[in-house]
Scaffold this motif. Structure first.
Motif, PDB file in Angstrom:
ATOM      1  N   LEU A  23       0.838  -1.208   0.000  1.00  0.00           N
ATOM      2  CA  LEU A  23       0.000   0.000   0.000  1.00  0.00           C
ATOM      3  C   LEU A  23       0.868   1.252   0.000  1.00  0.00           C
ATOM      4  CD1 LEU A  23      -2.800   1.290   0.136  1.00  0.00           C
ATOM      5  CD2 LEU A  23      -2.729   1.048   2.635  1.00  0.00           C
ATOM      6  N   ARG A  24       1.984   1.210   0.689  1.00  0.00           N
ATOM      7  CA  ARG A  24       2.895   2.357   0.746  1.00  0.00           C
ATOM      8  C   ARG A  24       3.391   2.728  -0.655  1.00  0.00           C
ATOM      9  NH1 ARG A  24       5.597   4.652   5.152  1.00  0.00           N
ATOM     10  NH2 ARG A  24       4.479   3.115   6.405  1.00  0.00           N
ATOM     11  N   ARG A  25       3.736   1.726  -1.457  1.00  0.00           N
ATOM     12  CA  ARG A  25       4.238   2.006  -2.814  1.00  0.00           C
ATOM     13  C   ARG A  25       3.151   2.586  -3.703  1.00  0.00           C
ATOM     14  NH1 ARG A  25       7.036  -2.932  -1.876  1.00  0.00           N
ATOM     15  NH2 ARG A  25       5.478  -4.116  -3.041  1.00  0.00           N
ATOM     16  N   ILE A  26       1.912   2.074  -3.554  1.00  0.00           N
ATOM     17  CA  ILE A  26       0.793   2.620  -4.336  1.00  0.00           C
ATOM     18  C   ILE A  26       0.552   4.084  -3.977  1.00  0.00           C
ATOM     19  CG2 ILE A  26      -1.720   2.499  -4.642  1.00  0.00           C
ATOM     20  CD1 ILE A  26      -1.477  -0.567  -4.455  1.00  0.00           C
ATOM     21  N   ILE A  27       0.606   4.402  -2.692  1.00  0.00           N
ATOM     22  CA  ILE A  27       0.405   5.779  -2.241  1.00  0.00           C
ATOM     23  C   ILE A  27       1.522   6.682  -2.747  1.00  0.00           C
ATOM     24  CG2 ILE A  27       0.400   7.274  -0.190  1.00  0.00           C
ATOM     25  CD1 ILE A  27      -1.087   4.969   1.268  1.00  0.00           C
ATOM     26  N   GLN A  28       2.770   6.209  -2.667  1.00  0.00           N
ATOM     27  CA  GLN A  28       3.903   7.022  -3.125  1.00  0.00           C
ATOM     28  C   GLN A  28       3.780   7.356  -4.608  1.00  0.00           C
ATOM     29  OE1 GLN A  28       7.121   4.469  -1.844  1.00  0.00           O
ATOM     30  NE2 GLN A  28       7.519   5.708  -0.011  1.00  0.00           N
ATOM     31  N   LYS A  29       3.446   6.375  -5.421  1.00  0.00           N
ATOM     32  CA  LYS A  29       3.287   6.624  -6.855  1.00  0.00           C
ATOM     33  C   LYS A  29       2.118   7.563  -7.120  1.00  0.00           C
ATOM     34  CE  LYS A  29       5.306   2.239  -8.372  1.00  0.00           C
ATOM     35  NZ  LYS A  29       5.043   0.921  -9.003  1.00  0.00           N
ATOM     36  N   GLY A  30       1.043   7.392  -6.347  1.00  0.00           N
ATOM     37  CA  GLY A  30      -0.114   8.248  -6.516  1.00  0.00           C
ATOM     38  C   GLY A  30       0.185   9.697  -6.186  1.00  0.00           C
ATOM     39  N   CYS A  31       0.980   9.929  -5.145  1.00  0.00           N
ATOM     40  CA  CYS A  31       1.326  11.298  -4.763  1.00  0.00           C
ATOM     41  C   CYS A  31       2.143  11.984  -5.848  1.00  0.00           C
ATOM     42  CB  CYS A  31       2.096  11.296  -3.435  1.00  0.00           C
ATOM     43  SG  CYS A  31       1.066  10.907  -2.004  1.00  0.00           S
ATOM     44  N   VAL A  32       3.087  11.266  -6.454  1.00  0.00           N
ATOM     45  CA  VAL A  32       3.876  11.847  -7.547  1.00  0.00           C
ATOM     46  C   VAL A  32       2.977  12.124  -8.750  1.00  0.00           C
ATOM     47  CG1 VAL A  32       5.725  11.406  -9.194  1.00  0.00           C
ATOM     48  CG2 VAL A  32       6.029  10.807  -6.789  1.00  0.00           C
ATOM     49  N   ARG A  33       2.048  11.217  -9.021  1.00  0.00           N
ATOM     50  CA  ARG A  33       1.129  11.383 -10.157  1.00  0.00           C
ATOM     51  C   ARG A  33       0.266  12.626 -10.000  1.00  0.00           C
ATOM     52  NH1 ARG A  33      -4.146  10.281 -11.332  1.00  0.00           N
ATOM     53  NH2 ARG A  33      -4.581   9.594  -9.210  1.00  0.00           N
ATOM     54  N   ILE A  34      -0.116  12.953  -8.768  1.00  0.00           N
ATOM     55  CA  ILE A  34      -1.103  13.992  -8.536  1.00  0.00           C
ATOM     56  C   ILE A  34      -0.499  15.375  -8.402  1.00  0.00           C
ATOM     57  CG2 ILE A  34      -1.400  14.306  -6.023  1.00  0.00           C
ATOM     58  CD1 ILE A  34      -4.132  13.072  -8.426  1.00  0.00           C
ATOM     59  N   LEU A  35       0.819  15.480  -8.192  1.00  0.00           N
ATOM     60  CA  LEU A  35       1.446  16.790  -8.001  1.00  0.00           C
ATOM     61  C   LEU A  35       1.192  17.698  -9.198  1.00  0.00           C
ATOM     62  CD1 LEU A  35       4.972  15.882  -6.550  1.00  0.00           C
ATOM     63  CD2 LEU A  35       3.138  17.061  -5.350  1.00  0.00           C
ATOM     64  N   ASP A  36       0.767  18.925  -8.933  1.00  0.00           N
ATOM     65  CA  ASP A  36       0.613  19.878 -10.030  1.00  0.00           C
ATOM     66  C   ASP A  36       1.782  20.868 -10.019  1.00  0.00           C
ATOM     67  OD1 ASP A  36       0.092  21.758  -8.048  1.00  0.00           O
ATOM     68  OD2 ASP A  36      -2.067  21.785  -8.381  1.00  0.00           O
ATOM     69  N   ALA A  37       1.833  21.728 -11.027  1.00  0.00           N
ATOM     70  CA  ALA A  37       2.971  22.640 -11.172  1.00  0.00           C
ATOM     71  C   ALA A  37       3.132  23.550  -9.961  1.00  0.00           C
ATOM     72  CB  ALA A  37       2.802  23.484 -12.440  1.00  0.00           C
ATOM     73  N   ARG A  38       2.016  24.049  -9.446  1.00  0.00           N
ATOM     74  CA  ARG A  38       2.101  24.965  -8.314  1.00  0.00           C
ATOM     75  C   ARG A  38       2.707  24.284  -7.087  1.00  0.00           C
ATOM     76  NH1 ARG A  38      -2.686  29.013  -6.212  1.00  0.00           N
ATOM     77  NH2 ARG A  38      -1.485  29.992  -4.551  1.00  0.00           N
TER      78      ARG A  38
END
Length: 344
Positions: A23-38
């Motif tokens: 679950l930790r790896r899924i969350i980590q990848k999701g956080c990088v995916r969701i980051l926007d420019a700001r």
């Protein structure tokens, strides 16, 4: 960036129960995916504020929450039959909890009467103006003799057969939304249109609602304030996540999806954390952020399953992706947590 961007989510969930590696790896990848420019450009590069043990805990008032008992029974049925046949009832019970927390005795009696008459209740939140409250088209217009509610809501469950509703609107430039309980007479004056194809094997249809009605002061939900809203979120969101996970495991039993071992482990881990959070009898300063983190983790688990070709049928793919947006998309959950980082 991978570790820094996910720490806020992981720290919140680790306070409830250990987040294991899948679950930790899924969350980590999701956080990088969701980051926007700001988020990337304006990052201060400060370490996230250390989570302190709360010095004050607020006991949740459990009332005689028959709703919670009924929800627990529904969760068992969802695990056996999928979420489709029970989603309308589940959201209705959530609405009943909201009214218990925010409505007065007269408003609660009205809703009980409408439910007893087999009228369908709807929760109208998603607005055509977008996610930012200040841009909403649905608002309270205050005039001396004729206060009005302008309503322009979309994607509400079973709105095409709405008999009564809880409607959230803005007032001017206030950052605090207003909530109204709207009865059958007012609902009959609104234009209700179905939208999109049916969901969950034909069980659920969404609808858009538009129109203008008189705003009555006695219909506004004012009890509880922000504390009531926060209590509602901490009571209902963990149970929604458990319902979603139950639906995924039902799909697995029906051989409609395939799960890799680490995906199943992640879901089991998430189920344990959401169950622990459901059993909490107190609120802390971080309770609302914890349920945001929980919904984020649930969303990303669903996206991971679909993105890795674990769901064969297009309709099931659509259902899971729809559930990943219901009651908080990944972006909204992450944005709210990220914006508070370092402010505590």
């Amino acid at each position: 960036m991978l570790i820094r961007s996910s720490n806020a989510i992981l720290n919140l969930l680790d306070e409830i129960g250990l987040v294991e590696d899948p679950l930790r790896r899924i969350i980590q990848k999701g956080c990088v995916r969701i980051l926007d420019a700001r988020m990337i450009i304006e990052d201060s590069f400060n370490l996230p504020a250390e989570q302190k043990k709360p010095d004050r805990m607020t006991r949740q008032k459990h009332f005689d929450f028959v709703q919670l008992q009924a929800i627990e029974q529904l969760l068992e049925r969802i695990r056996k039959h999928g979420i489709g046949p029970y989603l309308q009832e589940l959201t209705g019970l959530f609405g009943s909890i909201m009214l218990s927390l925010s409505g007065n005795e007269d408003q609660q009696k009205k809703m009980e009467k409408w439910v007893a008459s087999d009228l369908t209740g709807c929760f109208l939140m998603t607005d055509t103006g977008g996610p930012n409250l200040l841009n909403w088209n649905s608002e309270l217009i205050v005039e001396e003799k004729n206060p009005r509610l302008i309503i322009d809501k979309i994607h509400a469950i079973s709105a095409n057969k709405m008999g009564f509703a809880i409607i959230v609107v803005r007032r001017g430039t206030s950052f605090i939304p207003l909530t109204f309980l709207i009865g059958p007479d007012e609902c009959n004056k609104l234009d209700k249109q179905p939208v999109g194809e049916r969901w969950f094997d034909g069980s659920i249809l969404l609808g858009n609602v538009k129109g203008e009605i008189h705003a009555r002061k006695e219909n506004q939900l004012t009890r509880g304030g922000l504390t009531g809203v926060n209590t509602f979120l901490t009571l209902c969101r963990p149970r929604l996540v458990r319902a979603i996970i139950g639906h995924v495991f039902w799909l697995l039993d029906e051989k409609r999806i395939t799960l890799l071992n680490h995906q199943r482990d992640a879901l089991e881990n998430l189920l344990c954390i959401s169950t622990s959070l459901s059993r909490n009898s107190h609120n802390t300063k971080s309770s609302v952020d914890q349920v945001l983190a929980l919904k984020f983790a649930c969303n990303e688990s669903l996206i991971h399953i679909v993105a890795n070709a674990g769901v064969r049928d297009w309709h099931d793919q659509r259902d899971l992706m729809g559930l990943s947006k219901m009651e908080g998309s990944s972006y909204r959950c992450y944005f709210e947590i990220h914006s508070k980082r370092g402010k505590n």
